[in-house]
Design a protein around this motif. Sequence first.
Motif, PDB file in Angstrom:
ATOM      1  N   ALA A   1       0.895  -1.271  -0.063  1.00 22.31           N
ATOM      2  CA  ALA A   1       0.091  -0.039   0.218  1.00 22.31           C
ATOM      3  C   ALA A   1       0.736   1.198  -0.023  1.00 22.31           C
ATOM      4  O   ALA A   1       0.534   2.217  -0.845  1.00 22.31           O
ATOM      5  CB  ALA A   1      -1.118  -0.194   1.220  1.00 22.31           C
ATOM      6  N   LYS A   2       1.835   1.137   0.681  1.00 18.98           N
ATOM      7  CA  LYS A   2       2.681   2.489   0.842  1.00 18.98           C
ATOM      8  C   LYS A   2       4.034   2.266   0.188  1.00 18.98           C
ATOM      9  O   LYS A   2       4.560   3.342  -0.283  1.00 18.98           O
ATOM     10  CB  LYS A   2       2.913   2.768   2.400  1.00 18.98           C
TER      11      LYS A   2
ATOM     12  N   LYS B   1       5.301   0.218  -2.036  1.00 15.29           N
ATOM     13  CA  LYS B   1       5.251  -0.261  -3.173  1.00 15.29           C
ATOM     14  C   LYS B   1       6.241  -1.386  -3.725  1.00 15.29           C
ATOM     15  O   LYS B   1       6.832  -1.317  -4.674  1.00 15.29           O
ATOM     16  CB  LYS B   1       5.618   1.059  -4.510  1.00 15.29           C
TER      17      LYS B   1
ATOM     18  N   THR C   1       0.692  -4.897  -7.058  1.00 17.45           N
ATOM     19  CA  THR C   1      -0.546  -4.809  -6.589  1.00 17.45           C
ATOM     20  C   THR C   1      -1.229  -6.176  -7.128  1.00 17.45           C
ATOM     21  O   THR C   1      -2.299  -6.712  -6.555  1.00 17.45           O
ATOM     22  CB  THR C   1      -1.465  -3.679  -7.167  1.00 17.45           C
TER      23      THR C   1
ATOM     24  N   ASP D   1      -7.909  -3.980  -0.806  1.00 18.36           N
ATOM     25  CA  ASP D   1      -8.069  -2.416  -0.821  1.00 18.36           C
ATOM     26  C   ASP D   1      -6.674  -1.762  -1.232  1.00 18.36           C
ATOM     27  O   ASP D   1      -6.895  -0.740  -2.057  1.00 18.36           O
ATOM     28  CB  ASP D   1      -8.181  -2.149   0.730  1.00 18.36           C
TER      29      ASP D   1
ATOM     30  N   GLY E   1      -6.184   0.854  -4.824  1.00 23.34           N
ATOM     31  CA  GLY E   1      -6.011   1.979  -4.546  1.00 23.34           C
ATOM     32  C   GLY E   1      -6.617   2.654  -3.517  1.00 23.34           C
ATOM     33  O   GLY E   1      -6.722   3.912  -3.038  1.00 23.34           O
ATOM     34  N   ARG E   2      -7.471   1.955  -2.783  1.00 23.47           N
ATOM     35  CA  ARG E   2      -8.158   2.497  -1.475  1.00 23.47           C
ATOM     36  C   ARG E   2      -7.034   2.606  -0.202  1.00 23.47           C
ATOM     37  O   ARG E   2      -6.298   1.671  -0.091  1.00 23.47           O
ATOM     38  CB  ARG E   2      -8.944   1.463  -0.969  1.00 23.47           C
TER      39      ARG E   2
END
Length: 438
Positions: A248-249, A251, A255, A412, A416-417
Amino acid sequence: MRSIRAAAVGAVTMSLALAATACGGGSSTGGGSNDSPKTLTYWASNQGASIEVDKQVLQPELDKFQKQTGIKVKLEVVPWSDLLNRILTATTSGQGPDVLNIGNTWSASLQATGALLPWDAKNFGKIGGKDRFVDSALGSTGAEGKDPAAVPLYSMAYALYYNKKIFADAGIAKPPVTWDELVADGKKISAKGKSVLGAEGGNVSENIHHVFVFAKQHGADFFTADGKPDFTNDNIVAAVKQYVDLMAKDKAIPTGDAEYAQNQSVSDFAKGKQAMLLWQSASSNLKSQGMSDSDYGIAPVPVQSGTPGTGAQVNSMVAGINLAVFKNTKNLDGATTFVKFMTSDDEQKILNTAYSSIPPVKAAQEDAAFNTPANSVLKNTLATSAAALPQVAAESQFETTVGTAVKNLFADAAAGRAVTTESVKAELEKAQQQMPAA
């Protein structure tokens, strides 16, 4: 739990197992009978790159056993995606195998059903004694204070596998020791157009294994000392967030890995698409996919700071496979003899070599074949910096509920949530509400 624990446990209603205590799989006292002394049915877990690979490994050994004893073993290799549900169904119906593989993390949960033969001193005596096995492996065979529900068969630990060429191309001289170093290395690797770190975000078991380690590194446990779930304490929330934040942060995890649940991350690593992989005893799988041993290195899993060890320096769960016997077997003597055969020094060397795992039998582990650089990392991790998952009756449901919470958080992140402290805590709170009352 496995050499290649291929898929998520799936939707498991552990209350089914708990309700089955002392039924289905045999009475709560004694063992089965010897009504069918010439046959055994064996459910093996999928340890190799495919079920066919497992059959190629196991069938010659089963033929050897038949030649020695006159007992024919009917083999079924069960995928990890089906194994726990198959076992739970067998505990209630009584229609199961004589001998089976179980993930060592399930030992206490399956012990609570009452369906498995307890390995008391008498039964251990039939296979050469309890002291033949290393302590770390015995620590994941059932609840503390009770006779083990199973016998260790394969031992494994997580390690960091890294692609030497990708590291060299990115100007990285050595594997990361801390998570901060891994994230920093990841930026260099990304700049060269390669993925950084593989994960199986859709695999609830893989998720559990990793967040358990992160929790230990944050000084936290998912259960209180009296066995109650404690999924929403601040350190657990921080641990889960740190793991998911690798996607999420930071990378570092692609994804697309949010949907991986069938060893796709291993294949990506073997094909040179990504620089690093956190996995259990992956060497045989990588070799089967054409990756040479010289193409990658193996290092301990990173920690927050310092070097791996106990307490906050834990960097792996105690992974492995145990061998269990259903108490209602129609060939109790044969089943015990089969366990003795599979855990003999010679068979331990053969099987653990085939699966690039570590023998939990002391004498076999000391063999020169298990002193390679790769095995040294795994052996040292098991001996000094690995911890057993909670040996509580609700462990399997813990795997399902928390593993699914992490899966949802990865989804999520992939979409991109925002993954926030609040959203992590909300998912863990839902998971805790699904746990059985203590």
